[in-house]
Write a protein that holds these residues in place. Structure first.
Motif, short mmCIF file in Angstrom:
data_model
loop_
_atom_site.label_atom_id
_atom_site.label_comp_id
_atom_site.label_asym_id
_atom_site.label_seq_id
_atom_site.Cartn_x
_atom_site.Cartn_y
_atom_site.Cartn_z
N THR A 100 0.94 -2.61 2.55
CA THR A 100 0.15 -3.51 3.36
C THR A 100 -0.98 -3.30 4.22
O THR A 100 -1.94 -4.11 4.44
N ASP A 115 -6.45 -2.26 8.60
CA ASP A 115 -7.43 -1.82 7.79
C ASP A 115 -6.73 -0.51 6.51
O ASP A 115 -6.97 -0.64 5.17
N ASN A 166 -1.90 -5.64 11.53
CA ASN A 166 -3.39 -5.82 10.58
C ASN A 166 -4.11 -4.33 9.97
O ASN A 166 -5.83 -4.72 10.73
N ARG A 197 -4.97 -3.24 4.48
CA ARG A 197 -6.27 -3.69 3.27
C ARG A 197 -6.36 -2.85 2.37
O ARG A 197 -7.10 -2.70 1.39
#
Length: 309
Positions: A99, A81, A79, A101
């Motif tokens: 992948t 950034d 997950n 952000r």
């Protein structure tokens, strides 16, 4: 920011430490697997793994990433950034690039688009460039072709070596990636600049044979070669049919019309193709330690007129 850091050699360590010191959440470090190193060929973790472990950051060392769904699942589960890449050594597949952000950012040791590829530091010195620098690039599927957020240059002087430029650029890369992430944190839509189609050139992978000195070249060309290829792959010639590694040299003060490669002074000034000389300062015979020329000559008599090559 929540970051994965991806790098392997010494060059990447200052950036990892700078990001950690800046307070970013580095949730994973990716690096090349530990491999045999040194004369004893003992298995040794890379510089980035050693640094990450000292900072208590989890380390992942996959052998490859392409066509490895389990590696993508692992990466996706972080997950992120952003992922920060610095001399990692593996190509990231497109699904991994997209992948995080804010994408994957690369710390590249040249002023792109000049010297894309594997050996930008050495290539800049060897080619006689007057400057190098760091480019912070948003990665795409090409080889160092992505758009650039920021660049910062450093001068290349007549005394710059690959080692000194490497160390300066590594520190600069750490500072510039921290600044870039600060800007991205404030503005996720931070603009970047596509690379120009002009001035593109590639720095190929170096091999040991690149270090062999051709004394018919000019003194300036040979001086740049020695400064560019020390410490690796190293530059060398042959003395008494043995390889003589030249670890430090400078342009000499003497001139001569002798055959290139000829020793013309007792302190080892060597004639080059333009009649100028290279003054050897530090040398190493196979199986021996590198030593200053003055120390080397105490145990080895090399008469003027001796020809290297």
């Amino acid at each position: 920011m929540r970051i994965a850091f991806m790098g392997t050699p010494d060059f990447a360590v200052p950036a990892l430490r700078a990001l950690h010191q800046a307070g970013h959440e580095i949730v994973a470090v990716y690096c090349q697997p530990a491999r045999p190193a040194g004369r004893g060929r003992k298995i040794r973790p890379c510089a980035v793994q050693q640094a990450a472990e000292s900072l208590n950051i989890p380390v992942y060392a996959p052998v490859k990433l392409k066509y490895q769904p389990q590696e993508f699942e692992q990466f996706s589960s972080l997950n992120l950034d952003v992922a920060v890449v610095a001399a990692y050594g593996l190509i990231l597949p497109s699904e991994m690039l997209n992948t995080p952000r804010l994408g994957c950012l690369n710390i590249h040791a040249s002023l792109l688009p000049r010297w894309r590829g594997a050996s930008p530091i050495q290539s800049a010195i060897w080619a006689g460039d007057r400057q190098s620098g760091i480019s912070i690039m948003r990665m795409d599927v090409g080889l160092d072709t992505g758009p650039v957020y920021f660049t910062q240059s450093l001068p290349i002087t007549t005394t710059t070596t690959a080692q000194s430029l490497h160390d300066d650029l590594a520190e600069l890369g750490g500072k510039l990636i921290v600044q870039t992430l600060d800007y991205l944190h404030s503005n996720p839509n931070l603009p970047y600049t596509p690379q120009s189609s002009e001035g593109v050139c590639y720095a190929r992978q170096l091999v040991k044979e690149d270090g062999k000195i051709d004394w018919s070249l000019t003194a300036q060309e040979i001086d740049r070669q020695i400064r560019a290829l020390t410490p690796w792959p190293g530059t060398y010639s042959f003395l008494w049919d043995q390889p003589l590694k030249i670890t430090k040299a400078t342009i000499g003060s003497s001139t001569s019309q002798s055959e290139p490669g000829t020793v013309i002074t007792a302190d080892l000034q060597i004639i080059c193709g333009d009649g100028q000389t290279i003054q050897l300062l530090e040398v190493q015979l196979a199986g021996k330690k590198a030593m200053p020329v003055a120390d080397f000559l105490r145990g080895n008599v090399i008469n003027p007129g001796t020809i290297l090559g």
